[in-house]
Write a protein that holds these residues in place. Structure first.
Motif, PDB file in Angstrom:
ATOM      1  N   GLN A   1      48.457  45.113  37.068  1.00  0.00           N
ATOM      2  CA  GLN A   1      49.030  43.833  36.658  1.00  0.00           C
ATOM      3  C   GLN A   1      50.556  43.973  36.739  1.00  0.00           C
ATOM      4  O   GLN A   1      51.198  44.361  35.773  1.00  0.00           O
ATOM      5  CB  GLN A   1      48.594  43.459  35.252  1.00  0.00           C
ATOM      6  CG  GLN A   1      47.318  42.643  35.167  1.00  0.00           C
ATOM      7  CD  GLN A   1      46.071  43.417  35.536  1.00  0.00           C
ATOM      8  OE1 GLN A   1      45.209  42.921  36.232  1.00  0.00           O
ATOM      9  NE2 GLN A   1      45.942  44.637  35.092  1.00  0.00           N
TER      10      GLN A   1
ATOM     11  N   GLY B   1      43.515  37.177  33.561  1.00  0.00           N
ATOM     12  CA  GLY B   1      42.107  37.512  33.763  1.00  0.00           C
ATOM     13  C   GLY B   1      41.234  36.944  32.665  1.00  0.00           C
ATOM     14  O   GLY B   1      40.256  36.244  32.911  1.00  0.00           O
TER      15      GLY B   1
ATOM     16  N   GLY C   1      46.231  41.019  32.424  1.00  0.00           N
ATOM     17  CA  GLY C   1      44.805  41.334  32.367  1.00  0.00           C
ATOM     18  C   GLY C   1      44.084  40.544  31.292  1.00  0.00           C
ATOM     19  O   GLY C   1      43.151  39.802  31.561  1.00  0.00           O
TER      20      GLY C   1
ATOM     21  N   GLY D   1      39.962  44.089  35.093  1.00  0.00           N
ATOM     22  CA  GLY D   1      40.927  43.154  35.668  1.00  0.00           C
ATOM     23  C   GLY D   1      41.862  43.882  36.613  1.00  0.00           C
ATOM     24  O   GLY D   1      42.388  44.943  36.275  1.00  0.00           O
TER      25      GLY D   1
ATOM     26  N   ASN E   1      45.969  40.809  38.489  1.00  0.00           N
ATOM     27  CA  ASN E   1      46.262  39.550  37.813  1.00  0.00           C
ATOM     28  C   ASN E   1      47.695  39.595  37.293  1.00  0.00           C
ATOM     29  O   ASN E   1      48.327  40.651  37.250  1.00  0.00           O
ATOM     30  CB  ASN E   1      45.302  39.341  36.642  1.00  0.00           C
ATOM     31  CG  ASN E   1      43.849  39.474  37.061  1.00  0.00           C
ATOM     32  OD1 ASN E   1      43.311  38.637  37.746  1.00  0.00           O
ATOM     33  ND2 ASN E   1      43.214  40.572  36.641  1.00  0.00           N
TER      34      ASN E   1
ATOM     35  N   ARG F   1      34.365  40.868  35.913  1.00  0.00           N
ATOM     36  CA  ARG F   1      35.408  41.388  36.792  1.00  0.00           C
ATOM     37  C   ARG F   1      36.313  40.237  37.204  1.00  0.00           C
ATOM     38  O   ARG F   1      35.851  39.228  37.749  1.00  0.00           O
ATOM     39  CB  ARG F   1      34.807  42.050  38.026  1.00  0.00           C
ATOM     40  CG  ARG F   1      35.854  42.782  38.859  1.00  0.00           C
ATOM     41  CD  ARG F   1      35.241  43.521  40.018  1.00  0.00           C
ATOM     42  NE  ARG F   1      36.255  44.252  40.763  1.00  0.00           N
ATOM     43  CZ  ARG F   1      36.066  44.776  41.954  1.00  0.00           C
ATOM     44  NH1 ARG F   1      34.879  44.661  42.543  1.00  0.00           N
ATOM     45  NH2 ARG F   1      37.035  45.430  42.564  1.00  0.00           N
ATOM     46  N   LEU F   2      37.627  40.400  36.938  1.00  0.00           N
ATOM     47  CA  LEU F   2      38.609  39.337  37.166  1.00  0.00           C
ATOM     48  C   LEU F   2      39.652  39.842  38.165  1.00  0.00           C
ATOM     49  O   LEU F   2      40.304  40.858  37.915  1.00  0.00           O
ATOM     50  CB  LEU F   2      39.292  38.935  35.857  1.00  0.00           C
ATOM     51  CG  LEU F   2      38.435  38.519  34.649  1.00  0.00           C
ATOM     52  CD1 LEU F   2      37.332  37.550  35.034  1.00  0.00           C
ATOM     53  CD2 LEU F   2      37.886  39.691  33.870  1.00  0.00           C
TER      54      LEU F   2
ATOM     55  N   PHE G   1      42.239  47.572  32.828  1.00  0.00           N
ATOM     56  CA  PHE G   1      43.176  46.629  33.441  1.00  0.00           C
ATOM     57  C   PHE G   1      44.181  47.425  34.279  1.00  0.00           C
ATOM     58  O   PHE G   1      44.957  48.214  33.744  1.00  0.00           O
ATOM     59  CB  PHE G   1      43.885  45.797  32.374  1.00  0.00           C
ATOM     60  CG  PHE G   1      42.956  44.909  31.594  1.00  0.00           C
ATOM     61  CD1 PHE G   1      42.335  43.838  32.220  1.00  0.00           C
ATOM     62  CD2 PHE G   1      42.688  45.158  30.265  1.00  0.00           C
ATOM     63  CE1 PHE G   1      41.455  43.026  31.505  1.00  0.00           C
ATOM     64  CE2 PHE G   1      41.818  44.346  29.547  1.00  0.00           C
ATOM     65  CZ  PHE G   1      41.196  43.275  30.182  1.00  0.00           C
TER      66      PHE G   1
ATOM     67  N   ASN H   1      35.280  44.805  30.389  1.00  0.00           N
ATOM     68  CA  ASN H   1      35.700  43.979  31.520  1.00  0.00           C
ATOM     69  C   ASN H   1      36.691  44.743  32.397  1.00  0.00           C
ATOM     70  O   ASN H   1      37.361  45.672  31.939  1.00  0.00           O
ATOM     71  CB  ASN H   1      36.336  42.683  31.007  1.00  0.00           C
ATOM     72  CG  ASN H   1      35.388  41.901  30.122  1.00  0.00           C
ATOM     73  OD1 ASN H   1      34.468  41.261  30.583  1.00  0.00           O
ATOM     74  ND2 ASN H   1      35.609  41.972  28.802  1.00  0.00           N
TER      75      ASN H   1
ATOM     76  N   ASN I   1      37.699  48.040  28.064  1.00  0.00           N
ATOM     77  CA  ASN I   1      38.152  47.303  29.239  1.00  0.00           C
ATOM     78  C   ASN I   1      39.047  48.172  30.113  1.00  0.00           C
ATOM     79  O   ASN I   1      39.678  49.120  29.641  1.00  0.00           O
ATOM     80  CB  ASN I   1      38.913  46.055  28.803  1.00  0.00           C
ATOM     81  CG  ASN I   1      38.087  45.170  27.892  1.00  0.00           C
ATOM     82  OD1 ASN I   1      37.173  44.488  28.329  1.00  0.00           O
ATOM     83  ND2 ASN I   1      38.389  45.196  26.590  1.00  0.00           N
TER      84      ASN I   1
ATOM     85  N   GLY J   1      40.818  33.542  34.836  1.00  0.00           N
ATOM     86  CA  GLY J   1      39.437  33.922  35.118  1.00  0.00           C
ATOM     87  C   GLY J   1      38.485  33.352  34.076  1.00  0.00           C
ATOM     88  O   GLY J   1      37.581  32.584  34.386  1.00  0.00           O
TER      89      GLY J   1
END
Length: 479
Positions: A276, A235, A257, A251, A254, A228-229, A273, A249, A271, A213
């Motif tokens: 994943q 990510g 993350g 994620g 992914n 945003r991934l 995540f 962020n 963040n 990302g």
């Protein structure tokens, strides 16, 4: 007599024409003088500062964008009207290019759709369709102080590439993979890719389906915030970005993350995540060769490994929520890190450590731990030694995961005490989740945990009552 009259009339007519021409020249001179005065005061443009361009020619075909760029003066603000414009485009002077969602710049060639080679260039508000393959990018920037905002980019190569482009602002863009969903990762490019581009800000972008990302290498003092991934390989992938921050962020789905590698004095905070878990090496956050950095207030949920810390030292890992991961925290060759006030909830394996020493675990909450609080300060007087029995068992036979936290598995785990003095231990674990800060951890506040716990008990009692009634009924029925 007649000849004299004729000559006199001719002379009179000649003088009249001369006077008219003189008056015209005088009026033109006055107009020119007024225009020069207005230009001097900035009331009329001496150069092209505001240019309107249309994206459809008389044949209703897309219009080449390069001539429009070439005709504009340095510092001009070009407003693209609704329509399609064809690339590729090279920008070699400072200017602003503004469009809207009905403006599309498309490129079919194997080079960048828009190449920014000058400083102080701004792109804003339009769509870019880039069908050139990797490594070509939709937008490539080599000039400093550039700004790319509110673009919608669909690319079959890379999204945004920055090379030696300091002090860039990449904000509120949407970048999506334009190829097929079955395209292998090796043929994709990164969504946002910075190399040697320090003091940049990457904020509010949404990136879907690209290779990585956001990829940062040798780009120090960089801010990566509120992006945003989704469904990328990594990510956020950071290498050698000392003094930077990765904050707020999100994620999802992914392979990893956030992969933070080879950095110092960096903040990873706020963040989220989740999910994943697509690969055996999937993880929420990987810290590899990370030193003197802070990892705090992150939510890491539903990953194969929540946080993997390898060959890293001197880091503060605090106030993170590690929820429903297969492994909460995994440490390999990690030394001298501090783990404080983190929350370990519903992980299959809370933590594991291999060849790691001098790590301090303090005041973390472990939902699988039953402590003893004699002075009612919320801290257990008993330490929590993380038993490696279950991890060792499932590593030999993965099928034993089915018995996670079953009474028999808990009993066997308690019998295993070999090498206990070397186990990773929290010397002062929290007794209750209410004693830790819960901001940034959705769904893990004390009230919700209690509610879910009560609900589990109610369901369990209902099932017990149902099974008991069934057995009694079946017994009576047989009689």
């Amino acid at each position: 007599m007649n000849d004299r009259c004729k000559n006199k009339n001719k002379l009179k007519k000649k003088n009249t024409i001369k006077n008219r021409n003189t008056n015209k020249r005088f009026q033109f001179s006055k107009l020119a003088l007024v225009a020069l005065i207005l230009i001097g005061f900035g009331l009329l443009p001496a150069f092209q500062r505001d240019v309107a361009a249309t994206g459809v020619n008389e044949e209703k075909q897309s219009v080449p964008l390069q001539p429009i760029i070439d005709q504009a003066d340095a510092g001009a603000e070009i407003h693209l009207e609704t329509g399609r414009y064809s690339g590729p485009v090279v920008i070699t002077k400072p200017l602003t290019l503004i469009g809207n969602t009905a403006v599309t710049v498309h490129n079919e060639q194997e080079q960048a759709a828009i190449s920014i080679q000058a400083s102080d260039v701004k792109l804003e508000g339009f769509r870019v369709e880039h069908n050139g393959r990797q490594p070509a990018a939709a937008v490539q920037i080599t000039g400093s102080n550039s700004e790319v905002a509110e673009l919608t980019i669909r690319s079959k190569g890379a999204g945004l590439l920055l090379r030696d482009a300091a002090s860039a602002v990449i904000q509120d863009n949407t970048i999506e993979w334009a190829g097929t969903s079955t395209t292998p990762s090796s043929q994709k490019g990164n969504g946002i890719d910075l190399y040697n581009s320090a003091n940049s800000r990457i904020e509010g972008n949404k990136i879907h389906g690209m290779l990585d990302g956001i990829y940062l290498e040798n780009s120090r003092n960089t801010v990566v915030n509120d992006n945003r991934l989704i469904r990328t390989r990594y990510g956020i992938h950071c290498m050698y970005i000392d003094g930077s921050s990765v904050t707020n962020n999100t994620g999802e789905e992914n392979m990893t993350g956030a992969m933070i590698m080879g950095v110092k004095n960096t903040v990873v905070s706020g963040n989220t995540f989740r999910k994943q878990s697509t690969n055996v090496h999937s993880q929420g956050i990987l810290l590899y060769d990370v030193h003197r950095s802070k990892v705090q207030n992150n939510t890491i949920e539903g990953n194969r490994v929540g946080m993997n810390i390898a060959e890293s030292s001197g880091n503060e890992i605090q106030d993170n929520g590690l929820i429903r991961n297969f492994v909460g925290i995994q440490m390999v060759l990690a030394e001298g890190n501090q783990f404080m006030q983190n929350r370990f909830i519903s992980n299959v394996i809370d933590a594991s450590a291999m060849d790691s020493k001098d790590n301090i675990l303090k005041e973390n909450y472990w939902d699988s731990f039953q402590g003893l609080d004699l002075n009612q300060d919320g801290i257990s007087e008993l330490s929590y030694a993380i038993n490696p029995f279950y991890e060792q068992l499932v590593s030999r036979n993965a099928a034993y995961q089915l018995f996670f936290q079953s009474p028999g598995m808990v009993f066997l785990s308690e019998l295993h005490s070999e090498g206990k003095n070397k186990w990773t231990s929290d010397e002062s674990p929290q007794m209750s989740i209410e004693n830790t800060e819960l901001s940034g951890t959705p769904g893990t506040d004390g009230t919700n945990v209690k509610t879910r716990s009560s609900l589990v008990w109610v369901i369990g009692l209902l099932l017990l009552g149902l099974s008991t009634s069934t057995m009694i009924y079946m017994g009576v029925w047989r009689k």
